[in-house]
Design a protein around this motif. Structure first.
Motif, mmCIF file in Angstrom:
data_model
loop_
_atom_site.group_PDB
_atom_site.id
_atom_site.type_symbol
_atom_site.label_atom_id
_atom_site.label_comp_id
_atom_site.label_asym_id
_atom_site.label_seq_id
_atom_site.Cartn_x
_atom_site.Cartn_y
_atom_site.Cartn_z
ATOM 1 N N LYS A 102 0.838 -1.206 0.000
ATOM 2 C CA LYS A 102 0.000 0.000 0.000
ATOM 3 C C LYS A 102 0.869 1.252 0.000
ATOM 4 C CE LYS A 102 -3.531 2.406 2.657
ATOM 5 N NZ LYS A 102 -4.308 2.441 3.894
ATOM 6 N N ALA A 144 2.453 1.770 -3.407
ATOM 7 C CA ALA A 144 1.466 2.245 -4.382
ATOM 8 C C ALA A 144 1.143 3.714 -4.148
ATOM 9 C CB ALA A 144 0.194 1.399 -4.283
ATOM 10 N N GLU A 145 1.008 4.114 -2.901
ATOM 11 C CA GLU A 145 0.726 5.516 -2.594
ATOM 12 C C GLU A 145 1.909 6.396 -2.970
ATOM 13 O OE1 GLU A 145 -0.312 5.402 1.542
ATOM 14 O OE2 GLU A 145 -2.369 4.751 1.128
ATOM 15 N N SER A 146 3.106 5.913 -2.726
ATOM 16 C CA SER A 146 4.309 6.665 -3.073
ATOM 17 C C SER A 146 4.413 6.837 -4.586
ATOM 18 C CB SER A 146 5.544 5.938 -2.539
ATOM 19 O OG SER A 146 6.715 6.601 -2.925
ATOM 20 N N GLU A 147 4.127 5.775 -5.313
ATOM 21 C CA GLU A 147 4.177 5.834 -6.773
ATOM 22 C C GLU A 147 3.108 6.775 -7.320
ATOM 23 O OE1 GLU A 147 3.317 2.753 -10.341
ATOM 24 O OE2 GLU A 147 4.730 2.068 -8.799
ATOM 25 N N ALA A 148 1.925 6.728 -6.736
ATOM 26 C CA ALA A 148 0.834 7.597 -7.177
ATOM 27 C C ALA A 148 1.151 9.069 -6.896
ATOM 28 C CB ALA A 148 -0.470 7.201 -6.488
ATOM 29 N N ALA A 149 1.870 9.313 -5.818
ATOM 30 C CA ALA A 149 2.221 10.682 -5.454
ATOM 31 C C ALA A 149 3.438 11.179 -6.228
ATOM 32 C CB ALA A 149 2.484 10.776 -3.954
#
Length: 71
Positions: free
Chosen positions: A56, A59-64
């Protein structure tokens, strides 16, 4: 009638790690012959939870767009 042995616990959520450790110790003390199996099962559950958190977070780091450049 089914006979059961129960342990009721109150956990101080302000100190989760030591509280959970105390509960685990109490359960292990009751199951002297099954301690390894219990600890392996807990190890699996903890590993699964950590992997989910890491997935998670990634994924959040990549999305940001944390530190990644699209050059």
């Amino acid at each position: 009638m089914k006979s059961r042995t129960l342990l009721e616990c109150t956990v101080d959520l302000a100190q989760p790690a030591p509280e959970l450790a105390a509960v685990i110790s109490a359960v292990l003390a009751y199951h002297t012959d099954g301690q390894a199996e219990i600890l392996r099962a807990l190890d699996y559950e903890i590993g699964t939870a950590l992997a989910a958190l890491e997935t998670k977070a990634a994924a959040e780091s990549e999305a940001a767009g944390d530190g990644a450049s699209d050059i």
